[in-house]
Write a protein that holds these residues in place. Structure first.
Motif, PDB file in Angstrom:
ATOM      1  N   ARG A  50      51.241  -4.057 140.361  1.00 50.43           N
ATOM      2  CA  ARG A  50      51.919  -4.605 139.193  1.00 50.43           C
ATOM      3  C   ARG A  50      53.405  -4.756 139.488  1.00 50.43           C
ATOM      4  O   ARG A  50      53.927  -4.152 140.449  1.00 50.43           O
ATOM      5  N   ILE A  51      54.074  -5.562 138.689  1.00 56.04           N
ATOM      6  CA  ILE A  51      55.524  -5.697 138.812  1.00 56.04           C
ATOM      7  C   ILE A  51      56.178  -4.554 138.037  1.00 56.04           C
ATOM      8  O   ILE A  51      56.035  -4.446 136.825  1.00 56.04           O
ATOM      9  N   GLU A  52      56.866  -3.698 138.743  1.00 53.99           N
ATOM     10  CA  GLU A  52      57.587  -2.595 138.104  1.00 53.99           C
ATOM     11  C   GLU A  52      58.998  -3.035 137.695  1.00 53.99           C
ATOM     12  O   GLU A  52      59.473  -2.694 136.610  1.00 53.99           O
ATOM     13  N   THR A  53      59.659  -3.801 138.571  1.00 55.53           N
ATOM     14  CA  THR A  53      61.007  -4.309 138.296  1.00 55.53           C
ATOM     15  C   THR A  53      61.094  -5.747 138.777  1.00 55.53           C
ATOM     16  O   THR A  53      60.635  -6.069 139.879  1.00 55.53           O
ATOM     17  N   ILE A  67      64.224 -14.337 143.285  1.00 51.84           N
ATOM     18  CA  ILE A  67      63.630 -13.182 142.616  1.00 51.84           C
ATOM     19  C   ILE A  67      63.606 -11.965 143.545  1.00 51.84           C
ATOM     20  O   ILE A  67      63.374 -12.083 144.754  1.00 51.84           O
ATOM     21  N   PHE A  68      63.864 -10.824 142.945  1.00 53.54           N
ATOM     22  CA  PHE A  68      63.857  -9.537 143.622  1.00 53.54           C
ATOM     23  C   PHE A  68      62.843  -8.676 142.870  1.00 53.54           C
ATOM     24  O   PHE A  68      63.005  -8.410 141.684  1.00 53.54           O
ATOM     25  N   LEU A  69      61.785  -8.269 143.548  1.00 55.72           N
ATOM     26  CA  LEU A  69      60.695  -7.557 142.906  1.00 55.72           C
ATOM     27  C   LEU A  69      60.503  -6.162 143.500  1.00 55.72           C
ATOM     28  O   LEU A  69      60.619  -5.980 144.715  1.00 55.72           O
ATOM     29  N   ILE A  70      60.213  -5.206 142.631  1.00 46.62           N
ATOM     30  CA  ILE A  70      59.652  -3.943 143.062  1.00 46.62           C
ATOM     31  C   ILE A  70      58.225  -3.911 142.529  1.00 46.62           C
ATOM     32  O   ILE A  70      57.993  -3.922 141.322  1.00 46.62           O
ATOM     33  N   LEU A  71      57.264  -3.929 143.453  1.00 47.40           N
ATOM     34  CA  LEU A  71      55.850  -3.875 143.087  1.00 47.40           C
ATOM     35  C   LEU A  71      55.363  -2.430 143.210  1.00 47.40           C
ATOM     36  O   LEU A  71      55.759  -1.710 144.132  1.00 47.40           O
TER      37      LEU A  71
END
Length: 243
Positions: A50-53, A67-71
């Motif tokens: 899931r996308i956390e951030t 986009i910058f993602l923390i999964l």
């Protein structure tokens, strides 16, 4: 201000560490490869994650919002009972992936960073989650002035945080800045380090939280190629100067 805040934390937090009543079994995990392209941030999320951030901002100077993602893994088997080790009954050991995708002219995104070493998996219940924004030592991620900034907080025998600043250059994200503060909770001693890898200068301050006078030294570092995110490795184990 820094020292006053840390002094309050030392008094307030104490040492609430429970005895180890048994071995904690951490389930193994598999890191799935991310899609190389996609029409939206959700396209880069593998099954069971899931996308956390999610953050957006121009990271390569082309005027488009990247986009910058923390999964974060979303497997219930990785949420385990750690109460016998002094941890929570629902201890989340699900791992994270840091991902960056650049916006393209067609309206979608192209993956440029996929990393699961900088933010290591939390597997010890006595540790603070390094990205916990409400932890004793605040962690988190941000886009600031076209750079990626990752702050990892920790609270064990020592407490503090490590801040990594990355900039996109020569078709890769490289480490241009590192800042840290570390406090030995029993002794009340504090060390602060600030490194500018672009100018090869490092500032180190050592002192006591009860004393406003620090011993400050400046060092000129040897010129070396800038490290990429993958070369930094585990952020909690990172040393600012390689010997």
């Amino acid at each position: 201000m820094w020292k006053t805040a840390f002094a309050v934390l030392l008094l307030a937090c104490g040492l609430a560490v429970a005895a180890d009543d048994g071995d904690l079994v951490i389930p193994p995990v598999t890191y799935l490869a991310l899609a190389r392209n996609g029409p939206s941030p959700e396209a880069f999320v593998p099954a069971g994650w899931r996308i956390e951030t999610r953050l957006s901002g121009d990271l390569n100077g082309d005027g488009r919002d990247d986009i910058f993602l923390i999964l974060r893994g979303n497997d219930p088997r990785n949420i385990i009972d750690a109460s016998r080790q002094g941890g929570p009954e629902k201890f989340d050991t699900n791992p994270r992936i840091l991902a960056v995708a650049f916006a393209n002219a067609a309206g979608g995104y192209d993956l440029v960073v996929e990393n699961h070493t900088l933010i290591a998996r939390t597997t010890y219940p006595g540790e603070q989650d390094p990205l916990d924004p409400n932890g004793v030592q605040e962690g988190g991620v941000e886009i600031k002035s076209g750079t990626l900034r990752v702050t990892l907080g920790y609270f064990t025998g020592n407490m503090g945080r490590k801040i990594f600043t990355f900039r996109f250059a020569d078709n890769r994200f490289v480490l241009i800045g590192y800042d840290s503060v570390d406090v030995e909770r029993f002794k009340g001693s504090m060390e602060q380090v600030s490194v500018n890898y672009s100018t090869h200068r490092m500032k180190r301050s050592v002192g006591k939280i009860s004393d406003d006078t620090d011993n400050v030294t400046w060092t000129t570092l040897p010129a070396k190629p800038l490290l990429t995110i993958s070369q930094v490795g585990d952020g909690m184990e990172f040393e600012p100067v390689k010997k």
